[in-house]
Design an enzyme around this catalytic site. Sequence first.
Site, PDB file in Angstrom:
ATOM      1  N   GLU A  88      61.009  16.067  86.520  1.00 38.97           N
ATOM      2  CA  GLU A  88      59.756  16.740  86.911  1.00 38.97           C
ATOM      3  C   GLU A  88      59.223  16.206  88.234  1.00 38.97           C
ATOM      4  O   GLU A  88      59.044  14.997  88.384  1.00 38.97           O
ATOM      5  CB  GLU A  88      58.720  16.524  85.796  1.00 38.97           C
ATOM      6  N   HIS A 380      52.340  19.338  93.479  1.00 39.30           N
ATOM      7  CA  HIS A 380      53.622  20.032  93.302  1.00 39.30           C
ATOM      8  C   HIS A 380      53.955  20.809  94.569  1.00 39.30           C
ATOM      9  O   HIS A 380      55.089  20.841  95.031  1.00 39.30           O
ATOM     10  CB  HIS A 380      53.548  21.017  92.132  1.00 39.30           C
TER      11      HIS A 380
END
Length: 430
Positions: A88, A380
């Site tokens: 992730e 992100h």
Amino acid sequence: MAGTTGSMTSRLAGFYKLTPQERLRIVKEFARLTDEEARLLQSTGGIELSLADRMIENVIGAMPVPLGIATNFLINGKDYLVPMAIEEPSVVAAASNAAKMAREKGGFTAFSTDPIMIGQVQSIGISDPYDARLRILMEKDRILKRANEQDPVLLSVGGGAKDLDVKVLQSPIGPMVVTELYVDVRDAMGANAVNTMCEAVAPLIEEIAGGKVYLRIISNLAIRRLARARAVFSKEALGGEDVVDAILMAYAFALADPYRCATHNKGIMNGIIAVALATSNDTRALEAGAHAYAARSGSYKPLSTWEKNQDGDLVGTLEMPMAVGIIGGAIRTHPIARISLKILGVKSARELAEVMVSVGLAQNLAALKALSTVGIQKGHMKLHARNIAIMAGAQGDLIDKVASRLAEEGKVRLDRAKEILEEFRKKSNT
Ligand code: MEV
């Protein structure tokens, strides 16, 4: 070297901007890795097929996961570089960032209990379960002796079955008597040692209590093997008292609502599981233990606590079961796990647990800070924008410049990255 003598810092500004090779050079020096260890780390397969084939059944290959290094961790006054294996994005950056903020107030303070695991032996079909309980307790020494005969090596390093207790459970199939062994497993995760002991004492328990023994297995609710960490984050480092208050509101949400709480605790586990995977520890055991511990009051609660101190700074604590080892099983056979442990420089399973609980606390803080301010998509997006900039052909300083523009514009697309890159190149030629 920090990993060995404590004289080198984990505060590595701009580490993220380096190439993987440059980063490895720094880590190699920090942890005194050999050339072979450095080579293995960057051969992304990580393990030989023959080794994989001995580890589990029906092997056809291996599944590599990126291994990153979280920087800036200062725990009990010692600098750590923390290997994290995770797919992730943003987790490693978030942990490093929170660790950087914690440094200002001295970093993390962590400590742990003795590494005591619980083994359960289930007896069924006993007509006088309460008397059987006392019969078993009266024979405690004999049972512990039988358990300890199984593992002379563990005994020789100060571990072994230390105590036991017996409980009577009312179940849908009637009462059952459960004997629980408390085993100090020292530097192992402990499942093998504990399960062997449970199986070995089962006939003795049948002899003493009557009935028949069925399950003989470790409990993953490792309530006697806890790790604890605390850290203070100054309001200045966090971006002001408003941010402290916003984080407290996020925490209050998790306290009030199991749906939010599951995600809150998931954020903590992002850090813990990434270190567990990097060191080949049993991630499922940790997850099971953590969530069962979070629900031990009968309702599901956050594993961490967040408060404001007298100075208006944010104080976080995290307490949870931490069944991790530095010896045994895949921990010693997996070459990357061995190297991860060398990078960490931990000398005992307890020290590893203390690092991991600190990483969990850092991860939680980073998530709550992002969520209660800019949102997590921004982080992100930054990473995604860097990837797009690289795909467009940006190199060196231009990667961050192009990525920042993409993120600012909110259009993280390859065609736009190429245009921006072209603009920067033209500018530098004029
Ligand atoms: C994402 O992997 C983790 C978070 O959802 C944790 C949280 O919500 O606290 C950001």
